[in-house]
Design an enzyme around this catalytic site. Structure first.
Site, PDB file in Angstrom:
ATOM      1  N   CYS A  97       0.823  -1.216   0.000  1.00 36.73           N
ATOM      2  CA  CYS A  97       0.000   0.000   0.000  1.00 36.73           C
ATOM      3  C   CYS A  97       0.864   1.277   0.000  1.00 36.73           C
ATOM      4  O   CYS A  97       1.493   1.564  -1.008  1.00 36.73           O
ATOM      5  CB  CYS A  97      -0.982  -0.057   1.150  1.00 36.73           C
ATOM      6  SG  CYS A  97      -2.399   1.002   0.910  1.00 36.73           S
TER       7      CYS A  97
ATOM      8  N   HIS B 164      -3.218  -5.897   2.567  1.00 35.93           N
ATOM      9  CA  HIS B 164      -2.854  -6.039   3.977  1.00 35.93           C
ATOM     10  C   HIS B 164      -3.388  -7.388   4.450  1.00 35.93           C
ATOM     11  O   HIS B 164      -4.136  -8.049   3.747  1.00 35.93           O
ATOM     12  CB  HIS B 164      -3.526  -4.946   4.819  1.00 35.93           C
ATOM     13  CG  HIS B 164      -3.171  -3.550   4.437  1.00 35.93           C
ATOM     14  ND1 HIS B 164      -1.922  -3.022   4.620  1.00 35.93           N
ATOM     15  CD2 HIS B 164      -3.918  -2.546   3.910  1.00 35.93           C
ATOM     16  CE1 HIS B 164      -1.918  -1.752   4.211  1.00 35.93           C
ATOM     17  NE2 HIS B 164      -3.111  -1.447   3.773  1.00 35.93           N
TER      18      HIS B 164
HETATM   19  N1  GLN Z   1      -2.158   7.047   2.003  1.00 34.50           N
HETATM   20  C1  GLN Z   1      -2.242   6.066   0.968  1.00 34.50           C
HETATM   21  C2  GLN Z   1      -3.604   6.001   0.282  1.00 34.50           C
HETATM   22  O1  GLN Z   1      -4.623   6.266   0.874  1.00 34.50           O
HETATM   23  C3  GLN Z   1      -1.848   4.719   1.553  1.00 34.50           C
HETATM   24  C4  GLN Z   1      -2.822   4.124   2.527  1.00 34.50           C
HETATM   25  C5  GLN Z   1      -2.335   2.802   3.078  1.00 34.50           C
HETATM   26  O2  GLN Z   1      -1.153   2.550   3.151  1.00 34.50           O
HETATM   27  N2  GLN Z   1      -3.244   1.957   3.524  1.00 34.50           N
HETATM   28  O3  GLN Z   1      -3.640   5.681  -0.898  1.00 34.50           O
END
Ligand code: GLN
Length: 229
Positions: free
Chosen positions: A90, A186
């Protein structure tokens, strides 16, 4: 000794991706491969000696702090270039791309993967399942992000989305280039999909590793198989 480097968990630990390092160490141990997890703070220099580097998901401000620290010395890029394994989830995936764009600015990434991330129009939250050519069964996880990611010519998708959003475009999730993997899953993804952990261990040691009896993972795989129907 297999060196697993968990990068900036104090910044990239929001979604529990720290567990990926523990799964790798555990599954290395099942094969009697000695492994050590080293936590590296964003205040510390990144060791150049890692066999596997791990990055997790984060809030936007933490993501930028982590990227800024990782720019110093370009160690992660040099490590990937010599064949070290890199797994980025992510925000981590966005950091190792060519660039990501927020509502306020355009930020140059570390350039390990030929991808560009831009703001989406809604938050993408929930269960995700993908099909990757690397594995017989679908991989599952959860996602929580608002940005969307586009692949350039030098990046292959990690998988095709069965359920959920992934990159948010073209029904794809993640990107791969040699031993560098980026994904929106995740979970931690390696706990939910142990064959992904085993593939990373094989890439890191440079040879096939023994299969293991893994009753819990097998039971979970039965459910994952049902996603294919
Ligand atoms: N801030 C990034 C987004 O919203 C990553 C979010 C995350 O790592 N879950 O795309």
């Amino acid at each position: 000794m297999l060196e697993i480097i968990r990068i900036h968990n104090e910044l990239l630990g929001t979604y529990g991706d720290r567990g990926n390092a523990d799964v790798l160490k555990f599954r290395a141990g099942l094969r009697k491969i000695r492994a050590r997890v080293t936590d590296i703070s964003y205040l510390d220099p990144l060791p150049a000696s890692g066999d596997i580097y791990l990055l997790g998901g984060a809030e936007d401000a933490a993501q930028l702090l982590s990227l800024t620290a990782l720019r110093k010395g370009s160690i992660l890029k040099k490590s990937a270039d010599r064949g070290a394994v890199v797994v980025a989830i992510c925000a981590g995936f966005q950091i190792i791309g060519n660039k990501y764009v927020t509502r306020d600015e355009e930020i140059k990434g570390l350039g390990l993967l030929d991808v560009v991330t831009t703001p989406g129009d809604k938050r993408l939250v929930g269960d995700i399942a993908i099909r990757s050519d690397l594995f017989a069964l679908p991989l599952t996880g959860f996602e929580n992000h608002s940005s969307v990611t586009t692949l350039g010519a030098d990046a292959q998708p990690f998988g095709r989305v069965i359920e959920g959003n992934g990159n948010g475009l073209a029904g794809l999730d993640g990107a791969i280039n040699k031993n560098v993997f980026g994904t929106y899953l995740h979970g931690p993804v390696l706990a939910r999909n142990p064959e992904f952990a085993d593939l990373l261990l094989e890439r890191a040691v440079g040879s096939a590793i023994a299969s293991v009896d893994d009753e819990l993972a097998l039971r979970y795989a039965t459910w994952r198989r049902s996603l294919l129907k």
